[in-house]
Design an enzyme around this catalytic site. Sequence first.
Site, PDB file in Angstrom:
ATOM      1  CG  PHE A 667      -1.900  -1.115   1.154  1.00 58.67           C
ATOM      2  CD1 PHE A 667      -2.753  -1.260   0.079  1.00 58.67           C
ATOM      3  CD2 PHE A 667      -1.927  -2.046   2.171  1.00 58.67           C
ATOM      4  CE1 PHE A 667      -3.641  -2.322   0.014  1.00 58.67           C
ATOM      5  CE2 PHE A 667      -2.814  -3.092   2.108  1.00 58.67           C
ATOM      6  CZ  PHE A 667      -3.672  -3.245   1.031  1.00 58.67           C
ATOM      7  CB  VAL A 670       7.133   2.455   6.049  1.00 53.37           C
ATOM      8  CG1 VAL A 670       7.073   2.889   7.512  1.00 53.37           C
ATOM      9  CG2 VAL A 670       5.941   1.587   5.703  1.00 53.37           C
ATOM     10  CG  ASP A 782      -0.806  -9.713   4.924  1.00 53.24           C
ATOM     11  OD1 ASP A 782      -0.363 -10.840   4.657  1.00 53.24           O
ATOM     12  OD2 ASP A 782      -0.410  -8.672   4.372  1.00 53.24           O
TER      13      ASP A 782
END
Length: 961
Positions: A667, A670, A782
């Site tokens: 997604f 980081v 997940d």
Amino acid sequence: MISFFIFLVLFSFVSGGEENAQSFNDRASLLMFVSKVTSDPGNVLESWNNSSRVHFCNWTGITCNENHDSVLELDLSGASLRGTISPAVSKLSRLTVLDLSRNFFEGGIPKEIGYLSELRQLSLSSNLLRGRIPFELGFLRGLQYLDMGSNKFEGDIPLGLFCNGSSSLEYLDISNNSISGNIPLNEECEAKELRFLLVWSNQLTGRIPRALSNSTKLKWLDFESNFFEGELPFEIVKNLSKLQVLYMSYNHFSGTLERFFLGLTNSPHLQELELAGNRLSGKIPDIIGNLSKSLIQLHLDENQISGGIPPYISSLLNLTLLNLSSNFLNETIPKELCQMEKLERLYIANNLLSGEIPLCFGNVSKLGLLDLSKNQLLSSIPDTFSSLSQLRRLLLHNNRLLGTIPTSLAQCVNLEILDLSHNQISGLIPTEFARLSTLKLYLNISYNHLNGPLPSELSKMNMVIAMDLSSNNFSGEIPSQLGSCIALEHLNLSSNALEGHLPSSIGKLPFLETFDVSYNKLSGKIPESFTSSSTLKQLNFSFNNFSGNISFTSLQMNSFLGNPGLCSSLISEMPICKNNRKKQLIRLPILLTILAIVTLIMLSMTPVVFKSKSKRKFSKIFSRKSVYDEDENNERKEQNYPKISHQELMEATEGFNSSSLIGSGRFGKVYKGVLKDNTKIAVKVISYVKMEQIVSSFNKECEVLKNIRHRNLIRIITICSRPDFKALVLPLMQNGSLEDHLYPCDGVIRVNLVQLVRILSDVAEGLAYLHHYAPIKVAHCDLKPSNILLDDDMHAVLSDFGIARLVKDQQVERFPMAGNDSPIVSSNDGLLCGSIGYIAPEYGMGTRASSQGDVYSFGVLLLEIVTRKRPTDMFCYENSNLHDWLKACYPQKLEPIIKQTILNYPLVANNATSGNANILHDMVLDLIELGLICTQPNPSTRPTMLDVAHEMATWKEYLSC
Ligand SMILES: *[C@@H]1O[C@H](CO)[C@@H](O)[C@H](O)[C@H]1NC(C)=O
Ligand SMILES: *[C@@H]1O[C@H](CO)[C@@H](O)[C@H](O)[C@H]1NC(C)=O
Ligand SMILES: *[C@@H]1O[C@H](CO)[C@@H](O)[C@H](O)[C@H]1NC(C)=O
Ligand SMILES: *[C@@H]1O[C@H](CO)[C@@H](O)[C@H](O)[C@H]1NC(C)=O
């Protein structure tokens, strides 16, 4: 060699005075060494390959002296290196440490290593090395630590190892090879400094050398699984006052115990004593009570020891495991055994014990395993077992037990295996007992005098894998409810007086492999479900009154003997059915029924997928709470969350500089950063390109995170959301993720098994909270090492709920989009949930996210940690998965895997495990068992995360003291 010297001459011209001869020599030796080694790209050798730019003292695994001209230490352990060990290492003349353990080196040990006169530590364990151990190693006078375990070495132990001056040797491990001959230690050569002598699993012969009695510093002695002979070495052990661990099992030692035990009374620190599988005879002497009070484990099984069990044994108050099985012990079981309060496992099976089972066993509150099978015990089963809340395995089979099955056994809620077979137990199966739904694995009550009907409550035992009720006097019909015992793989109902029809529900049991109803009075047709089952492998319908045409293709006549009414054209020797037209007539309705069922299933699934009623209920909750305004002006000003602007995040991360990047996932990226108040943060930025796909998932993550607080779940600092920018601000976890620790870039594992157990316990608690206590029940979906973050104290924190879904009543609801009632339907939903290797198999079959799916992933994680094999490395397991691969090894072939696990990780130094290799061994075995239970293909037979968390917490607690 010649080209090497030319190279050397040329280079010394070029480099002139910059490097001295020593430095040049070491560099060249290292390059020669590495030319015989291959490794995976990105591995530790990367810095070596840039050798022209980086000084060799800065290559990974090298430690130099202060002048940076000679190599002192070469440590490339656990770096997945392949190739051979080049004799060139012997040119590193100042080398003190050479550690190449836990790689894939092949070939032999170059004898030149024996010329490294400064060498103190040589570790070559866990490679694929073969050949003899070169006698030149005996030249290493300063050698203190020599570990050659788990290779394929053969031949003798070189005499010089002990004799040629290596009197400084403190640690010698040659275990798990094929080394033969004697231990070459005699009066002239001593090993005064020896503390650890580990030679298990070889082909060593002869007696234990007397000279070892001068090695008075010995702490660990492991002679297990060799061919040593002679009396137990009393003269030696009486001098070894520092002894902690003594393993002598599985050899040919003979004689009696008395003198040996007398010698051992001088070892006050002895914790483990293993003498199993020898030819020891005589009685267990009373002096056993004078052995070290710190003794934790005592194994005397598989010998020829006779007489009674002396009550004095109960002085060993610290004993947690006592194994006296498979001897000739007689008389009664002394009540004094119950005084050993710490006893967790007691094996006295396969002896000649008579009399009663002491009632006081009910007071040994930690008892988890009690094996009294194969004796001549004559009593009823005590009611007192009901107070044993930890009892998991109760084995009382092959005795002369009388009376009935006590109802109170139903209170042993942790029972996994119960075997009462081959006794004289009578009466009915108590219904309370039949309801023991917590029983896992195995129930055997065969060969008794039980009677009456089979209680339909047996259907509650839905975690039992094997059930044997054969050879009793059970009567009546087989309850069709047995079809609810969905974990069953083996069911034996043979040799009873059961009558009526065979329920077709049993043939539908999804995992049933063997089924035996022979020698009963069953009648009617054999249901079609048995013919169509794809799992059934062995079936026995013999000696009943079954009738009709059968269409089994893979079975022989011997499965159907003694049923005169059966006929078939598919089985030789069976009468052919008279009317073949009838067969087709029968088949058509069956086909129709199957079609109808399929249609029904499809119909009933559709409304499940599109069901919006209950969904609406949920979206209400959400549309009320979850308003993440897309507009920055309206940014949520929750009191709990400090407001951090995009600008501040820019500053904190130096403009999202790539040097601040610490990870990237499905997604987005980081970044790490520091806020003005010095808070270290991780910023999870959702990439703009993918924004369209991500919006819903981003909001989901925020929603879940916001409502959930637990020490093992990531805490959210704040959310930054603009139309073109979305980020989650999380605390920075200094220690990275579990992934980084399991597979470090430099290949050096630093996390030990005790830390891993703590981490696993944290993870289990986080998940248990998500599943059972969180305000909204959530399946993580997940779980994998990269989603397990570690804080400064190595406490684990779960992250990445991006694809978490709501769980309600075990049935999972999709996350509705905020303010939008239209359901998210995606044909590849199953794929979206989880990562390859960790996804539960049922997800592939259209099942939606569930807590059982997380349990599966947790099981995979356990097995991954044990084996240090990624579940994604399919090729490692010959086309099966980690679960099947380990299950095929279970339990006989696990030993090498367990030993490897312990070798895989750095040695643990703490109180619970120090000097106690068996604790780690048992723990790893337990982790494997738990992993296998969690990864069972059938979701409903997996434990809940609460069970798992409890189990892990027990280990964590145990190890932390
Ligand atoms: C090793 O690397 C460090 C930092 O990059 C550097 O300061 C040092 O000089 C290097 N050592 C040698 C011997 O080149
Ligand atoms: C133990 O050492 C002493 C002195 O070093 C020696 O005389 C004796 O023979 C040794 N004992 C054994 C059993 O080797
Ligand atoms: C049991 O072991 C512990 C630790 O080794 C020790 O402190 C304690 O004294 C032992 N118990 C007895 C009864 O000796
Ligand atoms: C137990 O065995 C010993 C010999 O090993 C024998 O002398 C004794 O009589 C036996 N006791 C019983 C009760 O059978």
